[in-house]
Design an enzyme around this catalytic site. Structure first.
Site, short mmCIF file in Angstrom:
data_model
loop_
_atom_site.label_atom_id
_atom_site.label_comp_id
_atom_site.label_asym_id
_atom_site.label_seq_id
_atom_site.Cartn_x
_atom_site.Cartn_y
_atom_site.Cartn_z
N LYS A 126 56.91 39.14 39.47
CA LYS A 126 58.32 39.35 38.98
C LYS A 126 58.21 40.94 38.71
O LYS A 126 57.34 41.75 38.63
CB LYS A 126 58.30 38.99 37.41
CG LYS A 126 58.67 37.59 37.48
CD LYS A 126 58.63 36.93 35.81
CE LYS A 126 58.98 35.58 35.98
NZ LYS A 126 60.12 35.00 36.49
N ARG A 129 58.38 23.76 37.87
CA ARG A 129 58.65 22.65 38.64
C ARG A 129 57.36 22.08 38.91
O ARG A 129 57.17 20.86 39.22
CB ARG A 129 59.63 22.87 39.62
CG ARG A 129 59.55 23.74 40.51
CD ARG A 129 60.54 24.31 41.48
NE ARG A 129 61.37 25.24 40.65
CZ ARG A 129 62.65 25.57 41.11
NH1 ARG A 129 63.17 25.62 42.48
NH2 ARG A 129 63.45 26.69 40.31
N1 BES Z 1 60.20 31.30 33.68
C1 BES Z 1 61.17 31.45 34.79
C2 BES Z 1 62.54 31.36 34.44
C3 BES Z 1 63.18 32.27 33.57
C4 BES Z 1 63.60 33.65 33.88
C5 BES Z 1 63.23 31.85 32.10
C6 BES Z 1 64.38 34.37 33.07
C7 BES Z 1 63.86 32.71 31.37
C8 BES Z 1 64.44 34.00 31.73
C9 BES Z 1 60.77 30.69 35.95
O1 BES Z 1 59.21 30.16 36.19
C10 BES Z 1 61.25 31.43 37.04
O2 BES Z 1 60.53 32.29 37.57
N2 BES Z 1 62.27 30.89 37.80
C11 BES Z 1 62.71 31.72 39.19
C12 BES Z 1 62.89 30.47 39.99
C13 BES Z 1 63.32 30.93 41.48
C14 BES Z 1 62.17 31.76 42.25
C15 BES Z 1 63.56 29.97 42.36
C16 BES Z 1 63.88 32.34 38.62
O3 BES Z 1 64.75 31.65 37.99
O4 BES Z 1 63.99 33.33 39.29
MN MN Z 2 58.35 31.75 37.25
#
Ligand code: BES
Ligand code: MN
Ligand code: ZN
Length: 492
Positions: free
Chosen positions: A268, A342
């Site tokens: 990230k 997931r």
């Molecule tokens: N934990 C994150 C989701 C999240 C992001 C929660 C910001 C709260 C605030 C999750 O594991 C994630 O990174 N999801 C990705 C999925 C994508 C790679 C398909 C996302 O939401 O960008």
């Molecule tokens: Mn994630």
């Protein structure tokens, strides 16, 4: 906070008078036990233009020995306004005046509205300040709350306040787990706290599956996500009242417990990454829910599963392109290591299906897309069962923890099952509908029973687990979201 209910007798250090608009003289009983001087100070303030009784207005009246606070409730406040009113009232109090609070409910208050005002105060009484130094002479005592009302309210109000207090212990525990930084709260620390909580409780069992056990069981979804971290992943099982209803179907609640989500190899950006300590809030809610159910004396059997891992990039980390064989027997093609929630839930959901569940509910801070869709105002709610969905929606509305129905369309499932090399892929085709494709993925791991899928609901709490400035129950940080919703769903 300790909270009790009595009739109108003595007052503590602080007297709270929540009053409806249009009242310009203290109602009967409101000033019972105060001296003549104190009473006239309060009555003068009430009659003045300084206090209108409009919602959100409050006026402090200093009297010797007792700080009196007049709270405006408007003409006929909604349930939400009563709960929020209690929360905001507590938020504004200072312990400089002492910690004994008396709230007097007089003209116009129904028992249920009193209970909501008190609940707001109880829920708001939480701060994550254990890592901060305290000022010299700062009052560190806990609040003691006495709710005073006339005789006919006593038994119903006492029962309601006792239940709110019990449930609040679970909400506050969930917040505490969520707020702990990831250097303190890692998978095995969560497990340790769960074991410690269960110790000495006759009707509670907690079981941990450690890294070796997960590998033996074939839970490679959890294993893969946790591999990149020195902090090993684990699975925590909660069982309330394991000795009863053994041939009956009972609820199973599953939580995403990523104690820190860097994104892994699909790392990230750094801005805001600190918030990813909250990525275990699904598991925090499950733990808090069990604490709430236990404290409120729930007699039914309930199962909980939390999937704990830290998602880190390292030489040992899983990578894009990896194919994971999960506990279900289905394989996942990893297209993005940041779609890790997931992957761990795939194992947790499949396991839940083995526990003869009446229904399965999972909670996860799963997608940024859900925050785009609903902001911080509502969790997303997906379900394969309309009746379960409406029960959760209704319970959420009652608790003012909105769970908003979202579509589980076959097209979303198709996107997630289109992999050329595995049974499912962990990323949709594009970024559109990202919260819905995630739900479509999870649905692949809900088992069937008699040719039909087990009733299941998924709550994406990415927007509601923290950062909701409109949530009056919490100052900042983790919210403890849906402990109350699920407590109501299970006990009602
Ligand atoms: N934990 C994150 C989701 C999240 C992001 C929660 C910001 C709260 C605030 C999750 O594991 C994630 O990174 N999801 C990705 C999925 C994508 C790679 C398909 C996302 O939401 O960008
Ligand atoms: Mn994630
Ligand atoms: Zn995550």
């Amino acid at each position: 906070m300790k909270a009790i209910v009595t009739e109108f007798n003595s007052v503590g250090d602080i007297l709270i008078l929540p009053l409806f608009e249009g009242i310009d003289k203290a109602p009967n009983n409101a000033l019972a036990g105060l001296s003549r001087t104190q009473r006239s100070l309060v009555n003068e303030a009430l009659a003045s233009d300084s206090f209108s009784g409009k919602v959100g207005k409050q006026l402090g009246v200093w009297t010797a020995g007792c700080q009196v606070v007049l709270i405006g409730m408007g003409k006929s406040p909604s349930d939400k306004a009563c709960r929020d009113g209690g929360a905001k009232t507590l938020a504004n109090l200072s312990k400089d005046h002492g910690t004994e609070i008396t709230v007097r409910f007089t003209t116009g208050w129904s028992t249920s509205k009193m209970a909501l005002f008190a609940e707001g105060m109880i829920l708001r009484d939480y701060a994550f300040d254990k890592y901060q130094q305290k000022e010299d002479g700062e009052n560190q005592g806990d609040w003691n709350l006495t709710c005073q009302a006339s005789a006919r309210h006593q038994s119903d109000l006492s029962a309601a306040v006792a239940t709110s207090s019990a449930v609040a212990t679970g909400v506050h525990l969930a917040r505490e787990l969520g707020n702990e930084p990831a250097n303190v709260m890692y998978p095995e620390e969560y497990a340790r706290r769960a074991l410690e909580w269960a110790k000495g409780k006759a009707n509670v069992e907690v079981e941990i599956w450690d890294y070796d056990r997960l590998q033996k069981e074939g839970m490679h979804g959890v294993v893969a996500v946790g591999k990149g971290s020195d902090r090993k992943p684990c699975m925590v099982f909660f069982r309330l009242n394991p000795g009863v209803q053994n041939n009956e179907q009972v609820p199973c609640i599953v939580g995403k417990g990523i104690t820190f989500d860097t994104g892994g190899i699909s790392i990230k950006p750094s801005a805001g990454m600190e918030d990813m300590k909250f990525d275990m809030h699904g598991s925090a809610t499950v733990f808090g829910l069990f604490a709430a159910l236990h404290a409120s004396g729930h007699k039914g059997r309930v199962n909980g599963i939390t999937c704990m891992a830290e998602n880190m990039p390292s030489a040992g980390a899983y990578r894009p392109g990896d194919i994971i064989d999960t506990y279900s027997g289905k394989t996942i093609e990893v297209l993005n290591t940041d779609a890790e929630g997931r992957n761990v839930l795939a194992d947790g959901l499949w396991k839940a299906g083995e526990l003869n569940p009446s229904y399965i509910v999972d909670l996860a801070t799963l997608t940024g897309a859900c925050v785009v869709a609903l902001g911080h105002e509502a969790s997303g709610l997906w379900s394969n069962d309309d009746s379960l969905s409406s029960q959760i929606h209704a319970a959420g509305n009652t608790e003012d923890e909105i769970a908003w129905p979202m579509p589980l369309l076959p097209a979303f499932e198709k996107e997630m099952t289109g992999s050329k090399v595995a049974d499912v892929q962990n990323l949709g085709k594009g970024r559109w509908g990202g919260a819905c494709t995630a739900a479509g993925f999870l649905k692949q791991f809900v088992q069937e029973r008699d040719g039909e899928q087990i009733p299941w609901a998924h709550l994406d709490i990415a927007g509601t687990a923290w950062g909701a400035s409109t949530n009056a129950m919490v100052a900042n940080g983790a919210t403890g979201i849906h402990v109350r919703t699920l407590h109501r769903l299970i006990t009602e």
